[in-house]
Enzyme design. Structure first.
Site, PDB file in Angstrom:
ATOM      1  N   HIS A  36      -8.182  42.239  16.665  1.00 42.18           N
ATOM      2  CA  HIS A  36      -7.431  43.306  16.948  1.00 42.18           C
ATOM      3  C   HIS A  36      -8.271  44.829  18.046  1.00 42.18           C
ATOM      4  CE1 HIS A  36      -5.710  43.455  12.642  1.00 42.18           C
ATOM      5  NE2 HIS A  36      -7.144  42.840  12.066  1.00 42.18           N
ATOM      6  N   TYR A  37      -7.336  45.236  18.951  1.00 42.56           N
ATOM      7  CA  TYR A  37      -7.797  46.500  18.745  1.00 42.56           C
ATOM      8  C   TYR A  37      -8.097  47.812  18.449  1.00 42.56           C
ATOM      9  CZ  TYR A  37      -3.307  48.440  21.238  1.00 42.56           C
ATOM     10  OH  TYR A  37      -2.358  48.772  21.226  1.00 42.56           O
ATOM     11  N   THR A  38      -8.858  49.160  18.694  1.00 38.70           N
ATOM     12  CA  THR A  38      -9.119  49.501  17.515  1.00 38.70           C
ATOM     13  C   THR A  38      -7.685  50.982  17.822  1.00 38.70           C
ATOM     14  OG1 THR A  38     -10.332  50.859  19.202  1.00 38.70           O
ATOM     15  CG2 THR A  38     -11.566  50.040  16.616  1.00 38.70           C
ATOM     16  N   GLU A 101     -12.262  44.506  14.392  1.00 38.81           N
ATOM     17  CA  GLU A 101     -11.797  45.103  15.391  1.00 38.81           C
ATOM     18  C   GLU A 101     -12.491  45.603  16.726  1.00 38.81           C
ATOM     19  OE1 GLU A 101      -8.523  47.727  15.254  1.00 38.81           O
ATOM     20  OE2 GLU A 101      -8.094  47.420  12.762  1.00 38.81           O
ATOM     21  N   HIS A 143      -3.461  40.343  15.671  1.00 42.07           N
ATOM     22  CA  HIS A 143      -2.521  40.907  15.055  1.00 42.07           C
ATOM     23  C   HIS A 143      -1.242  40.893  15.655  1.00 42.07           C
ATOM     24  CE1 HIS A 143      -2.910  45.179  12.703  1.00 42.07           C
ATOM     25  NE2 HIS A 143      -1.746  44.501  11.728  1.00 42.07           N
ATOM     26  N   ASP A 153      -1.846  44.812  19.679  1.00 43.16           N
ATOM     27  CA  ASP A 153      -3.162  44.417  19.546  1.00 43.16           C
ATOM     28  C   ASP A 153      -3.753  43.060  19.375  1.00 43.16           C
ATOM     29  OD1 ASP A 153      -2.595  45.619  17.170  1.00 43.16           O
ATOM     30  OD2 ASP A 153      -5.051  45.163  15.883  1.00 43.16           O
TER      31      ASP A 153
HETATM   32 ZN   LIG Z   1      -4.419  45.541  14.551  1.00 39.86          ZN
END
Ligand SMILES: [Zn+2]
Length: 261
Positions: A36-38, A101, A143, A153
Protein backbone atom coordinates in the site's frame (compact mmCIF):
# COMPACT_ATOMS: atom_id res chain seq x y z
CA UNK A 1 15.24 -1.19 17.84
CA UNK A 2 15.67 -4.88 17.09
CA UNK A 3 17.58 -6.61 14.34
CA UNK A 4 17.00 -10.28 13.65
CA UNK A 5 19.80 -12.53 12.43
CA UNK A 6 19.00 -11.86 8.76
CA UNK A 7 16.15 -9.39 8.72
CA UNK A 8 16.14 -5.60 8.61
CA UNK A 9 16.23 -3.28 11.66
CA UNK A 10 12.70 -2.74 12.99
CA UNK A 11 11.23 -0.17 15.38
CA UNK A 12 8.15 -1.11 17.39
CA UNK A 13 5.01 1.05 17.30
CA UNK A 14 2.21 -1.27 18.46
CA UNK A 15 -1.26 -0.67 17.01
CA UNK A 16 -4.36 -1.82 18.92
CA UNK A 17 -6.07 -2.61 15.60
CA UNK A 18 -5.68 -6.33 14.99
CA UNK A 19 -7.56 -9.60 15.40
CA UNK A 20 -7.20 -13.36 15.27
CA UNK A 21 -6.22 -15.05 12.01
CA UNK A 22 -8.61 -17.86 13.01
CA UNK A 23 -8.35 -21.05 15.02
CA UNK A 24 -7.27 -24.49 13.75
CA UNK A 25 -8.54 -26.28 11.71
CA UNK A 26 -10.00 -23.20 10.00
CA UNK A 27 -6.78 -21.21 10.12
CA UNK A 28 -5.09 -20.72 6.77
CA UNK A 29 -1.35 -20.12 6.44
CA UNK A 30 -0.17 -16.65 5.42
CA UNK A 31 0.15 -16.80 1.64
CA UNK A 32 -0.33 -13.24 0.40
CA UNK A 33 1.58 -9.95 0.55
CA UNK A 34 -0.26 -6.64 -0.02
CA UNK A 35 1.61 -3.39 -0.67
CA UNK A 36 0.00 0.00 0.00
CA UNK A 37 0.87 3.66 0.13
CA UNK A 38 -0.24 5.62 3.18
CA UNK A 39 -1.89 8.46 1.19
CA UNK A 40 -1.50 10.97 4.01
CA UNK A 41 0.37 14.26 4.31
CA UNK A 42 3.11 12.93 6.59
CA UNK A 43 4.52 9.72 8.02
CA UNK A 44 3.62 10.89 11.54
CA UNK A 45 -0.03 11.42 10.56
CA UNK A 46 -0.16 7.98 8.95
CA UNK A 47 1.39 6.26 12.00
CA UNK A 48 -1.04 8.06 14.30
CA UNK A 49 -4.03 6.97 12.25
CA UNK A 50 -2.86 3.36 11.91
CA UNK A 51 -2.47 3.22 15.71
CA UNK A 52 -5.75 5.01 16.52
CA UNK A 53 -8.25 2.55 18.01
CA UNK A 54 -11.14 4.66 16.67
CA UNK A 55 -9.89 4.36 13.06
CA UNK A 56 -9.92 0.52 13.09
CA UNK A 57 -7.23 0.37 10.40
CA UNK A 58 -3.68 -0.93 10.59
CA UNK A 59 -0.90 -2.74 8.75
CA UNK A 60 1.86 -5.05 9.88
CA UNK A 61 4.61 -2.66 8.77
CA UNK A 62 5.15 0.97 7.79
CA UNK A 63 8.17 2.03 5.71
CA UNK A 64 9.13 5.71 5.79
CA UNK A 65 10.74 7.58 2.89
CA UNK A 66 14.17 7.46 4.58
CA UNK A 67 13.84 3.69 4.98
CA UNK A 68 12.86 3.69 8.69
CA UNK A 69 10.83 0.54 9.30
CA UNK A 70 8.05 0.23 11.90
CA UNK A 71 6.24 -2.88 13.10
CA UNK A 72 2.66 -2.13 14.16
CA UNK A 73 1.10 -5.58 14.27
CA UNK A 74 2.83 -8.98 14.74
CA UNK A 75 2.58 -11.16 11.63
CA UNK A 76 0.77 -13.86 13.61
CA UNK A 77 -2.16 -11.45 14.05
CA UNK A 78 -4.62 -10.20 11.39
CA UNK A 79 -4.09 -6.51 10.58
CA UNK A 80 -6.88 -4.39 9.09
CA UNK A 81 -5.35 -3.17 5.83
CA UNK A 82 -7.15 -4.67 2.81
CA UNK A 83 -10.80 -3.87 3.56
CA UNK A 84 -13.34 -5.05 0.99
CA UNK A 85 -11.08 -6.95 -1.39
CA UNK A 86 -10.98 -9.88 -3.82
CA UNK A 87 -8.31 -11.95 -5.60
CA UNK A 88 -8.77 -15.19 -7.56
CA UNK A 89 -12.38 -15.27 -6.41
CA UNK A 90 -11.54 -15.08 -2.72
CA UNK A 91 -12.73 -12.07 -0.73
CA UNK A 92 -11.78 -10.52 2.60
CA UNK A 93 -8.04 -11.11 2.38
CA UNK A 94 -6.75 -9.81 5.74
CA UNK A 95 -6.74 -13.26 7.38
CA UNK A 96 -4.23 -14.70 4.87
CA UNK A 97 -2.10 -11.64 4.14
CA UNK A 98 0.66 -9.42 5.44
CA UNK A 99 0.16 -5.71 4.75
CA UNK A 100 2.93 -3.14 4.27
CA UNK A 101 2.12 0.60 4.25
CA UNK A 102 4.70 2.60 2.28
CA UNK A 103 4.79 6.28 3.18
CA UNK A 104 3.78 8.48 0.24
CA UNK A 105 1.29 11.40 0.12
CA UNK A 106 -0.60 9.50 -2.58
CA UNK A 107 -2.74 10.87 -5.41
CA UNK A 108 -4.70 13.09 -3.04
CA UNK A 109 -1.80 14.98 -1.44
CA UNK A 110 0.93 15.08 -4.10
CA UNK A 111 1.88 11.66 -5.38
CA UNK A 112 5.63 11.34 -5.85
CA UNK A 113 8.38 8.83 -6.58
CA UNK A 114 9.42 6.39 -3.86
CA UNK A 115 13.01 7.33 -2.86
CA UNK A 116 15.86 4.84 -3.05
CA UNK A 117 16.35 4.32 0.74
CA UNK A 118 12.62 3.55 1.00
CA UNK A 119 12.65 1.10 -1.91
CA UNK A 120 15.75 -0.62 -0.50
CA UNK A 121 13.96 -1.02 2.85
CA UNK A 122 10.77 -2.31 1.18
CA UNK A 123 12.81 -4.81 -0.83
CA UNK A 124 14.69 -6.07 2.26
CA UNK A 125 11.46 -6.38 4.24
CA UNK A 126 9.66 -8.27 1.45
CA UNK A 127 12.59 -10.65 1.03
CA UNK A 128 12.58 -11.30 4.75
CA UNK A 129 8.82 -12.00 4.72
CA UNK A 130 9.10 -14.30 1.69
CA UNK A 131 11.90 -16.23 3.39
CA UNK A 132 9.56 -17.02 6.30
CA UNK A 133 6.20 -17.59 4.54
CA UNK A 134 5.31 -19.55 1.41
CA UNK A 135 3.87 -16.70 -0.69
CA UNK A 136 3.65 -17.48 -4.44
CA UNK A 137 4.73 -14.63 -6.76
CA UNK A 138 1.18 -14.17 -8.11
CA UNK A 139 0.00 -13.42 -4.57
CA UNK A 140 2.30 -10.42 -4.13
CA UNK A 141 -0.17 -7.65 -4.98
CA UNK A 142 -0.94 -3.96 -4.70
CA UNK A 143 -4.01 -2.75 -2.84
CA UNK A 144 -5.41 -1.51 -6.18
CA UNK A 145 -5.20 -5.06 -7.59
CA UNK A 146 -7.53 -6.46 -4.94
CA UNK A 147 -9.79 -3.39 -4.55
CA UNK A 148 -9.67 -1.75 -8.02
CA UNK A 149 -12.93 0.17 -7.62
CA UNK A 150 -11.80 1.87 -4.38
CA UNK A 151 -8.01 2.04 -4.34
CA UNK A 152 -5.09 3.27 -6.47
CA UNK A 153 -2.20 2.37 -4.19
CA UNK A 154 0.74 1.93 -4.30
CA UNK A 155 0.21 3.42 -7.77
CA UNK A 156 1.89 3.75 -11.14
CA UNK A 157 5.15 5.23 -9.77
CA UNK A 158 5.88 2.21 -7.62
CA UNK A 159 8.88 0.23 -8.89
CA UNK A 160 7.45 -3.28 -9.25
CA UNK A 161 10.12 -4.32 -11.81
CA UNK A 162 12.83 -3.66 -9.22
CA UNK A 163 11.10 -5.92 -6.70
CA UNK A 164 10.61 -8.63 -9.32
CA UNK A 165 14.35 -8.56 -10.07
CA UNK A 166 14.83 -9.33 -6.36
CA UNK A 167 12.43 -12.29 -6.62
CA UNK A 168 9.37 -10.43 -5.27
CA UNK A 169 6.25 -10.68 -7.44
CA UNK A 170 5.88 -11.08 -11.20
CA UNK A 171 7.25 -8.90 -13.99
CA UNK A 172 7.63 -11.08 -17.11
CA UNK A 173 9.74 -9.75 -20.00
CA UNK A 174 7.96 -8.97 -23.31
CA UNK A 175 7.23 -12.22 -25.16
CA UNK A 176 8.62 -12.12 -28.73
CA UNK A 177 5.58 -13.99 -30.07
CA UNK A 178 3.26 -11.15 -29.05
CA UNK A 179 4.88 -8.39 -31.14
CA UNK A 180 2.00 -8.39 -33.65
CA UNK A 181 -0.63 -8.15 -30.94
CA UNK A 182 1.14 -5.09 -29.49
CA UNK A 183 0.70 -3.15 -32.74
CA UNK A 184 -3.10 -3.39 -32.80
CA UNK A 185 -5.31 -0.47 -31.88
CA UNK A 186 -8.39 -0.18 -29.69
CA UNK A 187 -11.27 -2.07 -31.31
CA UNK A 188 -9.02 -4.60 -33.04
CA UNK A 189 -8.43 -6.68 -29.94
CA UNK A 190 -10.39 -9.46 -28.31
CA UNK A 191 -12.39 -8.32 -25.31
CA UNK A 192 -13.29 -11.87 -24.32
CA UNK A 193 -9.65 -13.02 -24.30
CA UNK A 194 -8.58 -9.97 -22.30
CA UNK A 195 -11.25 -10.51 -19.65
CA UNK A 196 -10.36 -14.19 -19.39
CA UNK A 197 -6.70 -13.23 -18.92
CA UNK A 198 -7.59 -10.67 -16.23
CA UNK A 199 -9.50 -13.30 -14.27
CA UNK A 200 -6.74 -15.88 -14.71
CA UNK A 201 -4.18 -13.40 -13.32
CA UNK A 202 -6.40 -12.91 -10.26
CA UNK A 203 -8.54 -9.79 -10.84
CA UNK A 204 -12.17 -10.10 -9.81
CA UNK A 205 -14.01 -8.53 -12.73
CA UNK A 206 -17.72 -7.81 -12.91
CA UNK A 207 -19.19 -6.68 -16.22
CA UNK A 208 -19.90 -3.22 -14.82
CA UNK A 209 -16.38 -2.73 -13.54
CA UNK A 210 -14.48 -4.01 -16.57
CA UNK A 211 -12.72 -0.72 -17.34
CA UNK A 212 -11.85 -0.21 -13.67
CA UNK A 213 -10.18 -3.62 -13.47
CA UNK A 214 -8.32 -3.00 -16.73
CA UNK A 215 -7.07 0.34 -15.38
CA UNK A 216 -5.86 -1.37 -12.20
CA UNK A 217 -4.02 -3.96 -14.29
CA UNK A 218 -2.40 -1.21 -16.39
CA UNK A 219 -1.42 0.85 -13.35
CA UNK A 220 0.46 -2.17 -12.08
CA UNK A 221 1.81 -3.82 -15.22
CA UNK A 222 1.76 -1.12 -17.96
CA UNK A 223 2.19 2.11 -15.95
CA UNK A 224 2.74 4.41 -18.98
CA UNK A 225 -1.02 4.64 -19.53
CA UNK A 226 -3.85 3.47 -17.31
CA UNK A 227 -7.03 4.68 -18.97
CA UNK A 228 -8.75 1.29 -18.77
CA UNK A 229 -8.98 1.11 -22.59
CA UNK A 230 -8.09 -2.15 -24.23
CA UNK A 231 -5.34 -1.57 -26.79
CA UNK A 232 -2.86 -4.00 -28.34
CA UNK A 233 -0.15 -3.31 -25.78
CA UNK A 234 -2.52 -4.02 -22.88
CA UNK A 235 -3.65 -7.26 -24.56
CA UNK A 236 -0.07 -8.40 -25.03
CA UNK A 237 0.82 -7.54 -21.43
CA UNK A 238 -2.27 -9.41 -20.19
CA UNK A 239 -1.23 -12.51 -22.11
CA UNK A 240 2.33 -12.27 -20.73
CA UNK A 241 1.10 -11.98 -17.15
CA UNK A 242 -1.43 -14.78 -17.61
CA UNK A 243 1.34 -17.07 -18.87
CA UNK A 244 3.63 -16.06 -15.99
CA UNK A 245 0.87 -16.79 -13.44
CA UNK A 246 0.13 -20.16 -15.05
CA UNK A 247 3.83 -21.10 -15.01
CA UNK A 248 4.13 -20.08 -11.35
CA UNK A 249 0.96 -22.00 -10.45
CA UNK A 250 2.31 -25.11 -12.19
CA UNK A 251 5.59 -24.78 -10.26
CA UNK A 252 3.61 -24.38 -7.04
CA UNK A 253 1.61 -27.54 -7.83
CA UNK A 254 4.80 -29.56 -8.45
CA UNK A 255 6.21 -28.29 -5.14
CA UNK A 256 3.02 -29.27 -3.30
CA UNK A 257 2.99 -32.77 -4.82
CA UNK A 258 6.63 -33.45 -4.02
CA UNK A 259 6.10 -32.27 -0.49
CA UNK A 260 3.17 -34.59 0.17
CA UNK A 261 4.29 -37.64 -1.84
ZN1 LIG B 1 -4.05 0.68 0.69
Amino acid sequence: MTKSAMGPAIRERPSPNHGSRGEPPHMRPIDMLVLHYTGMQSAAAALDRLCDAAAQVSAHYVVEEDGTLWRLVPEARRAYHAGVSCWHGESGLNHVSIGIEIVNPGHEWGYRRFPEPQMAAVEALCRDILSRHRIPPYRVVGHSDIAPDRKADPGELFDWPRLARAGIGLWPPPAPGLARRRGRGVGLVSHAAALADLARIGYCVSAAAEQVALAAFQRRFRPERWDGLLDGETCARLAELRMAVEAAQAAEEVRRRTRFS
